[in-house]
Design a protein around this motif. Structure first.
Motif, PDB file in Angstrom:
ATOM      1  N   VAL A  52      31.624  33.472  30.136  1.00 33.96           N
ATOM      2  CA  VAL A  52      32.429  34.078  29.077  1.00 33.96           C
ATOM      3  C   VAL A  52      32.490  35.599  29.296  1.00 33.96           C
ATOM      4  N   GLY A  53      33.695  36.152  29.227  1.00 33.83           N
ATOM      5  CA  GLY A  53      33.872  37.594  29.388  1.00 33.83           C
ATOM      6  C   GLY A  53      34.080  38.047  30.821  1.00 33.83           C
ATOM      7  N   GLN A  54      33.994  37.115  31.787  1.00 32.72           N
ATOM      8  CA  GLN A  54      34.173  37.496  33.189  1.00 32.72           C
ATOM      9  C   GLN A  54      35.658  37.714  33.481  1.00 32.72           C
ATOM     10  N   ASN A  55      35.978  38.884  34.043  1.00 29.81           N
ATOM     11  CA  ASN A  55      37.362  39.193  34.385  1.00 29.81           C
ATOM     12  C   ASN A  55      37.742  38.542  35.711  1.00 29.81           C
ATOM     13  N   GLN A  56      38.997  38.062  35.777  1.00 27.50           N
ATOM     14  CA  GLN A  56      39.547  37.500  37.010  1.00 27.50           C
ATOM     15  C   GLN A  56      40.918  38.119  37.228  1.00 27.50           C
ATOM     16  N   ASN A  57      41.221  38.470  38.472  1.00 27.78           N
ATOM     17  CA  ASN A  57      42.478  39.147  38.769  1.00 27.78           C
ATOM     18  C   ASN A  57      43.024  38.626  40.094  1.00 27.78           C
ATOM     19  N   ALA A  89      37.413  27.362  39.649  1.00 31.58           N
ATOM     20  CA  ALA A  89      37.214  28.789  39.378  1.00 31.58           C
ATOM     21  C   ALA A  89      35.748  29.175  39.502  1.00 31.58           C
ATOM     22  N   ALA A  90      34.856  28.345  38.965  1.00 35.37           N
ATOM     23  CA  ALA A  90      33.425  28.674  38.978  1.00 35.37           C
ATOM     24  C   ALA A  90      32.812  28.565  40.369  1.00 35.37           C
ATOM     25  N   ARG A  91      33.215  27.563  41.154  1.00 45.87           N
ATOM     26  CA  ARG A  91      32.562  27.318  42.440  1.00 45.87           C
ATOM     27  C   ARG A  91      33.186  28.078  43.603  1.00 45.87           C
ATOM     28  N   THR A  92      34.431  28.532  43.455  1.00 47.44           N
ATOM     29  CA  THR A  92      35.092  29.220  44.571  1.00 47.44           C
ATOM     30  C   THR A  92      35.350  30.701  44.303  1.00 47.44           C
ATOM     31  N   GLY A  93      35.352  31.109  43.034  1.00 49.14           N
ATOM     32  CA  GLY A  93      35.701  32.486  42.710  1.00 49.14           C
ATOM     33  C   GLY A  93      37.199  32.734  42.717  1.00 49.14           C
ATOM     34  N   MET A  94      37.979  31.678  42.949  1.00 48.19           N
ATOM     35  CA  MET A  94      39.427  31.821  42.957  1.00 48.19           C
ATOM     36  C   MET A  94      39.957  31.911  41.525  1.00 48.19           C
ATOM     37  N   VAL A  95      41.106  32.562  41.377  1.00 44.29           N
ATOM     38  CA  VAL A  95      41.778  32.625  40.085  1.00 44.29           C
ATOM     39  C   VAL A  95      42.696  31.412  39.997  1.00 44.29           C
TER      40      VAL A  95
END
Length: 199
Positions: A42-47, A104-110
């Protein structure tokens, strides 16, 4: 003196409304849903400007899964449905949301929707959710997903089948909920690891 007969429409009007109109079977006391074992904090920015992105499509489903009910493979050629078991929303959408969180959680991809992806050079993940229910012949929850992946900057399509089977204690709503949830998370994790691996 002849007794007056009451007109039929007056008799019908006096009946309770529920006796005249049926709105379908009553829903079960609780509805089933999925919970992800992997989620972005929660609160993690993704771009997508600074991270790889992927567009996730809601998977297609066969007719047996185009319902809120939970299918059971009764025999090799027949399907039934679990008594008093019903999803809170269509299985394809539940599974797509679970995959979105997991990828999203396991790869860091948006992870983007098809609307958000307009103009973004993202990878594309879709496919068909083939199984999302119970197998009475083996007493297992079964989730099968035929994935289709087009990686960013590529024209070719990669396809791969993912499946998870989880033993269940009984063919009932509580066992279906727990077993399918575990199997769906396993498949989503397999898909995420496949999508996230470097070429």
């Amino acid at each position: 003196m002849t007794a007056m007969k009451t007109p039929l429409f007056i008799l019908l009007a006096a009946l309770p409304l529920s006796a005249c109109i049926s709105f379908g079977a009553a829903p079960p006391p609780t509805l089933l849903t999925l919970t992800t074992q992997s989620a972005v904090a929660v609160g993690q920015n993704q771009n997508s400007a600074t991270s790889k992105s992927i567009t996730l499509q809601v998977p297609t489903v066969p007719q047996a899964l185009a319902t809120a009910r939970v299918p059971v493979q009764a025999t090799a050629t027949s399907i039934a449905y679990v008594k008093d078991a019903q999803w809170a929303e269509p299985p394809a959408r539940l599974f797509a949301r679970l995959m979105s969180d997991t990828v999203a959680a396991r790869t860091g991809m948006v992870v983007l929707s098809t609307v958000q992806a307009v103009g973004d050079p993202s990878a594309m993940l879709g496919g068909e959710l083939r199984n999302f229910g119970l197998d009475a012949t083996t007493r297992e929850a079964v989730v099968t997903f035929d994935a289709s992946l087009t990686r960013a900057g590529m024209q070719s399509v990669e396809k791969r089948r993912f499946e998870a089977r989880v033993p269940v204690a009984a063919i009932d709503a509580p066992s279906a909920a727990a077993g399918i949830n575990t199997a769906a998370n396993s498949v989503a994790q397999q898909v995420a690891d496949w999508v996230g691996r470097p070429r």
